[in-house]
Write a protein that holds these residues in place. Structure first.
Motif, PDB file in Angstrom:
ATOM      1  N   VAL A 144       0.846  -1.198   0.000  1.00 52.36           N
ATOM      2  CA  VAL A 144       0.000   0.000   0.000  1.00 52.36           C
ATOM      3  C   VAL A 144       0.879   1.245   0.000  1.00 52.36           C
ATOM      4  O   VAL A 144       0.660   2.191  -0.762  1.00 52.36           O
ATOM      5  CB  VAL A 144      -0.951   0.003   1.216  1.00 52.36           C
ATOM      6  N   LEU A 145       1.898   1.254   0.856  1.00 51.65           N
ATOM      7  CA  LEU A 145       2.828   2.382   0.910  1.00 51.65           C
ATOM      8  C   LEU A 145       3.596   2.533  -0.391  1.00 51.65           C
ATOM      9  O   LEU A 145       3.807   3.648  -0.879  1.00 51.65           O
ATOM     10  CB  LEU A 145       3.811   2.182   2.066  1.00 51.65           C
ATOM     11  N   LEU A 146       4.010   1.418  -0.954  1.00 49.84           N
ATOM     12  CA  LEU A 146       4.757   1.453  -2.224  1.00 49.84           C
ATOM     13  C   LEU A 146       3.903   2.073  -3.319  1.00 49.84           C
ATOM     14  O   LEU A 146       4.377   2.922  -4.091  1.00 49.84           O
ATOM     15  CB  LEU A 146       5.162   0.025  -2.597  1.00 49.84           C
ATOM     16  N   GLN A 147       2.639   1.690  -3.384  1.00 51.22           N
ATOM     17  CA  GLN A 147       1.728   2.239  -4.384  1.00 51.22           C
ATOM     18  C   GLN A 147       1.478   3.720  -4.148  1.00 51.22           C
ATOM     19  O   GLN A 147       1.269   4.478  -5.096  1.00 51.22           O
ATOM     20  CB  GLN A 147       0.398   1.461  -4.350  1.00 51.22           C
ATOM     21  N   ARG A 148       1.539   4.150  -2.893  1.00 50.70           N
ATOM     22  CA  ARG A 148       1.311   5.561  -2.562  1.00 50.70           C
ATOM     23  C   ARG A 148       2.536   6.439  -2.784  1.00 50.70           C
ATOM     24  O   ARG A 148       2.428   7.662  -2.726  1.00 50.70           O
ATOM     25  CB  ARG A 148       0.855   5.686  -1.105  1.00 50.70           C
ATOM     26  N   GLY A 149       3.696   5.829  -2.995  1.00 53.39           N
ATOM     27  CA  GLY A 149       4.878   6.625  -3.294  1.00 53.39           C
ATOM     28  C   GLY A 149       5.979   6.591  -2.253  1.00 53.39           C
ATOM     29  O   GLY A 149       6.964   7.333  -2.361  1.00 53.39           O
ATOM     30  N   PHE A 150       5.859   5.738  -1.243  1.00 52.95           N
ATOM     31  CA  PHE A 150       6.940   5.562  -0.262  1.00 52.95           C
ATOM     32  C   PHE A 150       8.157   5.020  -1.010  1.00 52.95           C
ATOM     33  O   PHE A 150       8.054   4.068  -1.779  1.00 52.95           O
ATOM     34  CB  PHE A 150       6.487   4.570   0.801  1.00 52.95           C
ATOM     35  N   THR A 151       9.314   5.623  -0.795  1.00 57.33           N
ATOM     36  CA  THR A 151      10.494   5.243  -1.573  1.00 57.33           C
ATOM     37  C   THR A 151      11.219   4.053  -0.953  1.00 57.33           C
ATOM     38  O   THR A 151      11.070   3.761   0.233  1.00 57.33           O
ATOM     39  CB  THR A 151      11.477   6.418  -1.680  1.00 57.33           C
ATOM     40  N   LEU A 152      12.035   3.404  -1.762  1.00 57.49           N
ATOM     41  CA  LEU A 152      12.837   2.292  -1.259  1.00 57.49           C
ATOM     42  C   LEU A 152      13.776   2.771  -0.160  1.00 57.49           C
ATOM     43  O   LEU A 152      14.032   2.050   0.815  1.00 57.49           O
ATOM     44  CB  LEU A 152      13.627   1.651  -2.400  1.00 57.49           C
ATOM     45  N   GLU A 153      14.284   3.978  -0.319  1.00 62.65           N
ATOM     46  CA  GLU A 153      15.164   4.542   0.705  1.00 62.65           C
ATOM     47  C   GLU A 153      14.432   4.689   2.037  1.00 62.65           C
ATOM     48  O   GLU A 153      14.982   4.396   3.105  1.00 62.65           O
ATOM     49  CB  GLU A 153      15.703   5.904   0.254  1.00 62.65           C
ATOM     50  N   GLN A 154      13.187   5.121   1.985  1.00 58.85           N
ATOM     51  CA  GLN A 154      12.405   5.270   3.215  1.00 58.85           C
ATOM     52  C   GLN A 154      12.123   3.917   3.865  1.00 58.85           C
ATOM     53  O   GLN A 154      12.155   3.798   5.094  1.00 58.85           O
ATOM     54  CB  GLN A 154      11.106   6.017   2.908  1.00 58.85           C
ATOM     55  N   PHE A 155      11.841   2.902   3.044  1.00 59.90           N
ATOM     56  CA  PHE A 155      11.662   1.553   3.591  1.00 59.90           C
ATOM     57  C   PHE A 155      12.929   1.087   4.302  1.00 59.90           C
ATOM     58  O   PHE A 155      12.883   0.584   5.432  1.00 59.90           O
ATOM     59  CB  PHE A 155      11.329   0.560   2.464  1.00 59.90           C
ATOM     60  N   MET A 156      14.055   1.242   3.630  1.00 58.61           N
ATOM     61  CA  MET A 156      15.322   0.757   4.193  1.00 58.61           C
ATOM     62  C   MET A 156      15.718   1.539   5.451  1.00 58.61           C
ATOM     63  O   MET A 156      16.180   0.956   6.433  1.00 58.61           O
ATOM     64  CB  MET A 156      16.436   0.866   3.147  1.00 58.61           C
ATOM     65  N   ASN A 157      15.541   2.844   5.423  1.00 56.69           N
ATOM     66  CA  ASN A 157      15.896   3.655   6.588  1.00 56.69           C
ATOM     67  C   ASN A 157      15.081   3.250   7.811  1.00 56.69           C
ATOM     68  O   ASN A 157      15.584   3.217   8.934  1.00 56.69           O
ATOM     69  CB  ASN A 157      15.688   5.145   6.287  1.00 56.69           C
ATOM     70  N   GLN A 158      13.796   2.936   7.587  1.00 58.76           N
ATOM     71  CA  GLN A 158      12.962   2.528   8.716  1.00 58.76           C
ATOM     72  C   GLN A 158      13.412   1.171   9.262  1.00 58.76           C
ATOM     73  O   GLN A 158      13.512   0.983  10.481  1.00 58.76           O
ATOM     74  CB  GLN A 158      11.487   2.466   8.290  1.00 58.76           C
ATOM     75  N   CYS A 159      13.677   0.232   8.360  1.00 59.56           N
ATOM     76  CA  CYS A 159      14.075  -1.102   8.812  1.00 59.56           C
ATOM     77  C   CYS A 159      15.432  -1.081   9.516  1.00 59.56           C
ATOM     78  O   CYS A 159      15.702  -1.926  10.371  1.00 59.56           O
ATOM     79  CB  CYS A 159      14.092  -2.077   7.636  1.00 59.56           C
ATOM     80  N   TYR A 160      16.276  -0.109   9.152  1.00 57.94           N
ATOM     81  CA  TYR A 160      17.573   0.030   9.802  1.00 57.94           C
ATOM     82  C   TYR A 160      17.525   0.949  11.032  1.00 57.94           C
ATOM     83  O   TYR A 160      18.498   1.052  11.767  1.00 57.94           O
ATOM     84  CB  TYR A 160      18.613   0.570   8.821  1.00 57.94           C
ATOM     85  N   SER A 161      16.407   1.647  11.220  1.00 55.98           N
ATOM     86  CA  SER A 161      16.279   2.590  12.347  1.00 55.98           C
ATOM     87  C   SER A 161      17.450   3.565  12.379  1.00 55.98           C
ATOM     88  O   SER A 161      18.034   3.836  13.437  1.00 55.98           O
ATOM     89  CB  SER A 161      16.203   1.824  13.682  1.00 55.98           C
ATOM     90  N   ASN A 162      17.804   4.113  11.220  1.00 56.65           N
ATOM     91  CA  ASN A 162      18.942   5.036  11.163  1.00 56.65           C
ATOM     92  C   ASN A 162      18.483   6.489  11.307  1.00 56.65           C
ATOM     93  O   ASN A 162      17.311   6.770  11.524  1.00 56.65           O
ATOM     94  CB  ASN A 162      19.762   4.818   9.890  1.00 56.65           C
ATOM     95  N   GLU A 163      19.431   7.403  11.167  1.00 54.70           N
ATOM     96  CA  GLU A 163      19.142   8.825  11.403  1.00 54.70           C
ATOM     97  C   GLU A 163      18.171   9.426  10.393  1.00 54.70           C
ATOM     98  O   GLU A 163      17.580  10.473  10.648  1.00 54.70           O
ATOM     99  CB  GLU A 163      20.447   9.623  11.399  1.00 54.70           C
ATOM    100  N   MET A 164      17.965   8.761   9.257  1.00 55.88           N
ATOM    101  CA  MET A 164      17.021   9.247   8.244  1.00 55.88           C
ATOM    102  C   MET A 164      15.644   8.590   8.370  1.00 55.88           C
ATOM    103  O   MET A 164      14.742   8.903   7.599  1.00 55.88           O
ATOM    104  CB  MET A 164      17.583   9.002   6.844  1.00 55.88           C
ATOM    105  N   ASP A 165      15.504   7.682   9.298  1.00 55.85           N
ATOM    106  CA  ASP A 165      14.219   7.024   9.541  1.00 55.85           C
ATOM    107  C   ASP A 165      13.192   8.064   9.987  1.00 55.85           C
ATOM    108  O   ASP A 165      13.432   8.822  10.925  1.00 55.85           O
ATOM    109  CB  ASP A 165      14.410   5.950  10.617  1.00 55.85           C
ATOM    110  N   LEU A 166      12.030   8.087   9.328  1.00 55.03           N
ATOM    111  CA  LEU A 166      10.986   9.049   9.685  1.00 55.03           C
ATOM    112  C   LEU A 166      10.516   8.860  11.128  1.00 55.03           C
ATOM    113  O   LEU A 166      10.053   9.809  11.763  1.00 55.03           O
ATOM    114  CB  LEU A 166       9.794   8.908   8.725  1.00 55.03           C
TER     115      LEU A 166
END
Length: 428
Positions: A144-166
């Motif tokens: 659903v997020l992918l279809q809405r425009g969530f980027t691969l970078e945003q997916f990866m940042n969240q899964c890594y819990s890094n400084e760019m994670d929303l």
């Protein structure tokens, strides 16, 4: 609209007023065919002593068969070539991302992951929504997020819990959220999003907004008390919310046959007086058409709708699960071959002349390369700064937290190697 099992709350109130206005007498009551009690206005009197344990099973709406052939062209969506291709590419990208991140968890590079193998057709529901509609997900709605425009970078940042994670590293992997995309942050406790979705939809109704809420959950979540509270609240208050139940057969590890004895989850919607439809959850166009019609009902008539999407979870529940403990590997393999959402969509596209046989390999290769690049970039980023632990709760830090933050800062300064401070972003 006839595909839905309809029940009008307005009509029910009218019947109630007629009942209450009618003159009462014993003789009058005996002549009634419909009961006069306000708790069940559509019931008729009967002289048969009969207990009811089941009713006719609710049908499953389908647009195309497992070979991608449309069964009734009146129900085929009016979808452009580009939009249909984009949806299929997102399905392939979702697969590629799931494969990479599942293996990453097995390598210890991220802590947790959940795949969507076998449930990729869910993307059809996202395509039927308005971008401003609010989404309350569970944790298998990455498509659903992918279809809405969530980027691969945003997916990866969240899964890594890094400084760019929303989410600033405060959530487990796959617990996504995006204010920009109107996707409420996912939380782990099961079914808590259901009454929250009803409340958000009620606020939309009061504001006069022509938007709706969609709330995703699995059939296991429908066993929680929040499911019943959320649906009843939405039905009685007239909330513009779509309840989307992914019935994938196993919840976490319990087969459906051991979860309930009724006619799936759809029958519960009817019990609450909610317009309900059951769809083939591996048919992306059945999902798209049902969600589109459900949204029209929710927005134009201020009423909730329940969609039960029948599908099959091919993957383990999560990386913490081994599904071979409660089902055979052969069962999973047979399902993957017999009824695959990707194969259906690809066949439909090829029947339209909108896809070439060799394109799957090219698109999947490109998607995997993009995922791996975003993955590598996310892995290099630092963890959020320590100060992030104290922000976003109070407008101004309370004295207790000011003292705690000072203590933590002192410890980090005194023992930098022990706390690996170089792995974290510097506090401003």
């Amino acid at each position: 609209m006839s595909r839905f099992l309809l029940r009008s709350s307005t009509a029910s109130r009218l019947v109630l007023r007629q009942h209450l206005a009618a003159p009462f007498s014993t003789a009058h009551a005996l002549q009634r065919k419909k009961v006069m009690f306000p708790g069940a206005l559509d019931s008729s009197y009967s002289h048969d002593l009969k207990f009811v344990s089941n009713v006719e099973s609710i049908p499953t709406y389908q647009v195309m068969d497992i070979d991608g052939k449309v069964l009734d062209h009146a129900h085929e969506p009016q979808m452009s070539r580009d939009d249909a291709r984009t949806m299929y590419k997102n399905m392939l990208t979702l697969n590629a991302m799931d494969s990479v991140l599942y293996e990453a968890q097995r390598q210890g590079r991220i802590s947790f992951y959940m795949t969507s193998f076998g449930e990729e057709a869910l993307i059809g529901s996202a395509a039927a929504l308005d971008p401003k509609d609010q989404v309350f997900g569970q944790y298998r709605e990455a498509g659903v997020l992918l279809q809405r425009g969530f980027t691969l970078e945003q997916f990866m940042n969240q899964c890594y819990s890094n400084e760019m994670d929303l989410g600033k590293g405060r959530q487990m992997p796959v617990h996504y959220g995006s204010k920009e995309l109107n996707f409420q942050t996912i939380s782990s406790p099961l079914a808590t999003q259901i009454p929250q979705a009803s409340g958000a939809a009620y606020a939309m109704r009061r504001d006069g907004s022509k938007q709706c809420v969609i709330c995703y959950f699995g059939e296991g979540a429908a066993s929680e008390g929040d499911f019943h509270a959320g649906l009843n609240m939405a039905a009685t208050l007239g909330c513009p919310v779509i309840f989307y139940c992914r019935n994938n057969g196993y919840a976490i590890s319990t087969p459906s046959i051991e979860q309930y004895r009724g006619d799936g989850i759809a029958s519960r919607g009817i019990g609450y007086g909610i317009d309900t439809i059951r769809v083939d959850g591996n048919d992306i166009w059945a999902i798209y058409e049902a969600t589109k019609a459900a949204r029209k009902l929710a927005v134009e008539e201020n009423k909730p709708v329940l969609i039960e999407a029948m599908t099959y979870r091919v993957s383990h529940h999560s990386t913490s699960d081994d599904s071979s403990a409660y089902r055979s590997k052969k069962e999973v393999e047979d399902w993957s071959k017999r009824d695959n959402p990707l194969a259906r969509m690809r066949a439909w596209l090829m029947n339209k002349g909108w896809w070439e046989a060799n394109e799957d390999v090219e698109v999947t290769k490109a998607a995997k390369a993009a995922v791996l690049k975003a993955f590598a970039d996310a892995e290099k980023l630092k963890k959020p700064a320590a100060k992030e632990m104290y922000e976003d709760v109070y407008d101004e830090l309370i004295p207790e937290l000011v003292r705690e933050k000072a203590e933590v800062d002192a410890l980090l300064k005194k023992y930098p190697d022990y706390y690996q401070v170089n792995d974290f972003a510097k506090s401003a």
